[in-house]
Design a protein around this motif. Structure first.
Motif, PDB file in Angstrom:
ATOM      1  N   GLU A 146     -13.951  -8.988  -8.038  1.00  0.00           N
ATOM      2  CA  GLU A 146     -14.240  -7.889  -7.104  1.00  0.00           C
ATOM      3  C   GLU A 146     -13.178  -6.793  -7.216  1.00  0.00           C
ATOM      4  OE1 GLU A 146     -15.164  -8.894  -3.077  1.00  0.00           O
ATOM      5  OE2 GLU A 146     -16.679 -10.390  -3.640  1.00  0.00           O
ATOM      6  N   GLU A 161      -9.378  -6.133  11.464  1.00  0.00           N
ATOM      7  CA  GLU A 161      -9.176  -6.064  10.010  1.00  0.00           C
ATOM      8  C   GLU A 161      -7.786  -5.479   9.722  1.00  0.00           C
ATOM      9  OE1 GLU A 161     -11.353  -6.922   7.536  1.00  0.00           O
ATOM     10  OE2 GLU A 161     -13.222  -7.234   8.645  1.00  0.00           O
ATOM     11  N   TYR A 212      -5.759  -6.422  -7.499  1.00  0.00           N
ATOM     12  CA  TYR A 212      -5.825  -5.052  -8.032  1.00  0.00           C
ATOM     13  C   TYR A 212      -5.169  -4.986  -9.413  1.00  0.00           C
ATOM     14  CZ  TYR A 212      -5.212   0.016  -8.394  1.00  0.00           C
ATOM     15  OH  TYR A 212      -5.250   1.329  -8.826  1.00  0.00           O
ATOM     16  N   ASP A 226      -6.271  -0.133  -1.594  1.00  0.00           N
ATOM     17  CA  ASP A 226      -6.432  -0.424  -0.157  1.00  0.00           C
ATOM     18  C   ASP A 226      -7.596  -1.385   0.091  1.00  0.00           C
ATOM     19  OD1 ASP A 226      -8.774   1.739   1.026  1.00  0.00           O
ATOM     20  OD2 ASP A 226      -7.805   2.243  -0.857  1.00  0.00           O
ATOM     21  N   GLN A 227      -8.678  -1.243  -0.696  1.00  0.00           N
ATOM     22  CA  GLN A 227      -9.819  -2.157  -0.545  1.00  0.00           C
ATOM     23  C   GLN A 227      -9.443  -3.588  -0.953  1.00  0.00           C
ATOM     24  OE1 GLN A 227     -12.531   0.041  -3.045  1.00  0.00           O
ATOM     25  NE2 GLN A 227     -13.659   0.878  -1.313  1.00  0.00           N
ATOM     26  N   CYS A 228      -8.662  -3.695  -2.030  1.00  0.00           N
ATOM     27  CA  CYS A 228      -8.203  -5.018  -2.477  1.00  0.00           C
ATOM     28  C   CYS A 228      -7.335  -5.675  -1.412  1.00  0.00           C
ATOM     29  CB  CYS A 228      -7.409  -4.900  -3.782  1.00  0.00           C
ATOM     30  SG  CYS A 228      -8.428  -4.611  -5.248  1.00  0.00           S
ATOM     31  N   GLN A 256     -12.476  -2.055  -7.138  1.00  0.00           N
ATOM     32  CA  GLN A 256     -11.979  -1.602  -5.841  1.00  0.00           C
ATOM     33  C   GLN A 256     -10.651  -0.875  -5.957  1.00  0.00           C
ATOM     34  OE1 GLN A 256     -12.044  -5.424  -3.766  1.00  0.00           O
ATOM     35  NE2 GLN A 256     -13.919  -4.865  -2.705  1.00  0.00           N
ATOM     36  N   THR A 257     -10.393  -0.037  -4.964  1.00  0.00           N
ATOM     37  CA  THR A 257      -9.110   0.667  -4.892  1.00  0.00           C
ATOM     38  C   THR A 257      -8.063  -0.293  -4.325  1.00  0.00           C
ATOM     39  OG1 THR A 257      -9.721   1.436  -2.690  1.00  0.00           O
ATOM     40  CG2 THR A 257     -10.180   2.936  -4.526  1.00  0.00           C
ATOM     41  N   ALA A 307      -7.266  -5.090   1.835  1.00  0.00           N
ATOM     42  CA  ALA A 307      -8.064  -5.440   3.020  1.00  0.00           C
ATOM     43  C   ALA A 307      -8.839  -6.733   2.777  1.00  0.00           C
ATOM     44  CB  ALA A 307      -9.025  -4.300   3.361  1.00  0.00           C
ATOM     45  N   ARG A 308      -9.372  -6.884   1.558  1.00  0.00           N
ATOM     46  CA  ARG A 308     -10.126  -8.099   1.221  1.00  0.00           C
ATOM     47  C   ARG A 308      -9.190  -9.304   1.118  1.00  0.00           C
ATOM     48  NH1 ARG A 308     -10.207  -9.586  -3.324  1.00  0.00           N
ATOM     49  NH2 ARG A 308     -10.168  -7.566  -4.364  1.00  0.00           N
ATOM     50  N   TYR A 359       0.832  -1.216   0.000  1.00  0.00           N
ATOM     51  CA  TYR A 359       0.000   0.000   0.000  1.00  0.00           C
ATOM     52  C   TYR A 359       0.865   1.264   0.000  1.00  0.00           C
ATOM     53  CZ  TYR A 359      -3.145   3.672   1.470  1.00  0.00           C
ATOM     54  OH  TYR A 359      -3.832   4.860   1.536  1.00  0.00           O
TER      55      TYR A 359
END
Length: 365
Positions: free
Chosen positions: A281, A353, A146, A288-290, A285-286, A292-293, A90
């Motif tokens: 997905e 998380e 991502y 950071d979202q990728c 997604q950005t 986190a997932r 990140y």
């Protein structure tokens, strides 16, 4: 991780050549520390990353160490490593200074994660990229959902589900790399960059271009089959992708279809389904979202709650090397929607998380 200092730049050098520069927890922690301090240092214009030895830039996470930690009941140490690694991915993806990654040799999994999110990505005639996590019972992580999801058409799905390789020319053609150079020219590139006193990306870009070589994928490249790949890997489920491949293999008798099919059928069904959903997905997604997932899914894989595939895959391919993993579930139809959903659902209240410094690094978000 060694450090090379120049007048106006710094280079981090991955230094485990005998282990193909595979990433360990201390390496991830040191990269975070170095990059944080370099970003704050006004005397540093830009940053580089390269590796010791000719065989590999970075073969990804040292999964054998993770396997041993899990075997010893030290899951917490695995979690800390994943947190540290994903945080670095990140940081690199949001880095305020120009970044040059020189990816000579093998670039796999997490090795791509610590280089591809940066501004400049130099590959050579010796570069070999692959996203082969599914083959060992894991999933494409460290930002893979991502960058793979942003490749042309359904190339990302193809690479993730088969673990197939791309060379440097193919990485240039599909946008994974920004510059291509012959390996022999790398010392010149490094010398040129080392003499620069700038933080201007356009000056770094023209310096890299000076030693660049114009290349095209050769006629056997899989990129010439992009329309075929799109027609096969556009389907909603792994079962439909397999069926489409089987139909084509029967229709044309082309060896390529059979090879792709074999790769997919050798992989664990659960990882295949998680990987496909992850990339689908990731498209929306950005970074950071990728991450986190992906972290949620990674914890699920190492927890062994749903399946022991990750430890079994590492054992079969890298520890005992019998290449006879026993996947559980062993068939696609045995993988329920609920099993797959478990890898994407929020973590429990007792399990935090992934905490990324989004508010600090992207205050507008």
């Amino acid at each position: 991780v060694l450090v090379e200092g120049r007048t106006n730049s710094r280079a981090a050098i991955l230094n485990r050549p005998s282990a193909l520069n595979a990433l360990t927890a201390p390496m991830a922690a040191r990269l975070n520390k170095l990059y944080d301090s370099w970003e704050e240092n006004s005397g540093i214009g830009f940053v580089m990353m390269k590796a010791s030895g000719d065989r590999a830039f970075c073969s990804g996470t040292d999964v054998v160490t993770l396997y041993q930690l899990l075997d010893e009941g030290k899951a917490e140490e695995c979690k800390e490593f994943l947190q540290s690694l994903y945080k670095f991915v990140y940081v690199l993806g949001t880095y305020l200074k120009p970044h040059v990654a020189i990816m000579n040799g093998v670039v796999m999994g997490g090795g791509a994660g610590i280089s591809l999110p940066g501004m400049f990505r130099v590959v050579t005639d010796r570069t070999v990229f692959s996203s082969s996590e599914v083959q060992i019972g894991f999933h494409p992580d460290a930002g893979a959902s991502y960058y793979l999801s942003r490749l042309p058409g359904y190339l990302g799905e193809y690479l993730a589900l088969t673990g197939e390789k791309l060379d440097g020319a193919e990485m240039m053609a599909c946008g994974l790399a920004t510059h291509y150079s012959l390996k022999e020219k790398l010392p010149w590139i490094e010398e040129r960059l080392g003499n620069l006193i700038t933080d201007d990306p356009s000056i770094i870009e023209s310096s890299l271009a000076q030693y660049g070589t114009l290349v095209y994928p050769d006629e056997r490249s899989v990129l010439h089959k992009i329309e075929t790949i799109d027609s096969l890997f556009c389907h909603d489920t792994v079962e439909e992708i397999v069926e489409a491949l089987e139909n084509k293999a029967a229709e044309f008798g082309d060896k390529w279809y059979a090879t792709v099919l074999k790769k997919i059928k050798e992989a664990p069904p659960l990882s295949l389904k998680v990987a496909l959903q992850s990339i689908r997905e990731g498209r929306f997604q950005t970074l950071d979202q990728c991450l986190a997932r992906e972290y949620r899914a990674s914890l699920k894989f190492i927890s062994k709650e749903v399946s022991n595939d990750f430890s079994e895959g590492v054992r079969a391919r890298l520890v005992d090397k019998d290449f006879a993993p026993k996947w559980s579930p062993s068939k696609l139809e045995e993988v329920s929607d609920g099993m797959v959903a478990a890898f994407f659902s929020p973590l429990s209240e007792v399990e935090p998380e992934l905490n990324l410094p989004v508010a600090v690094r992207e205050p507008d978000v």
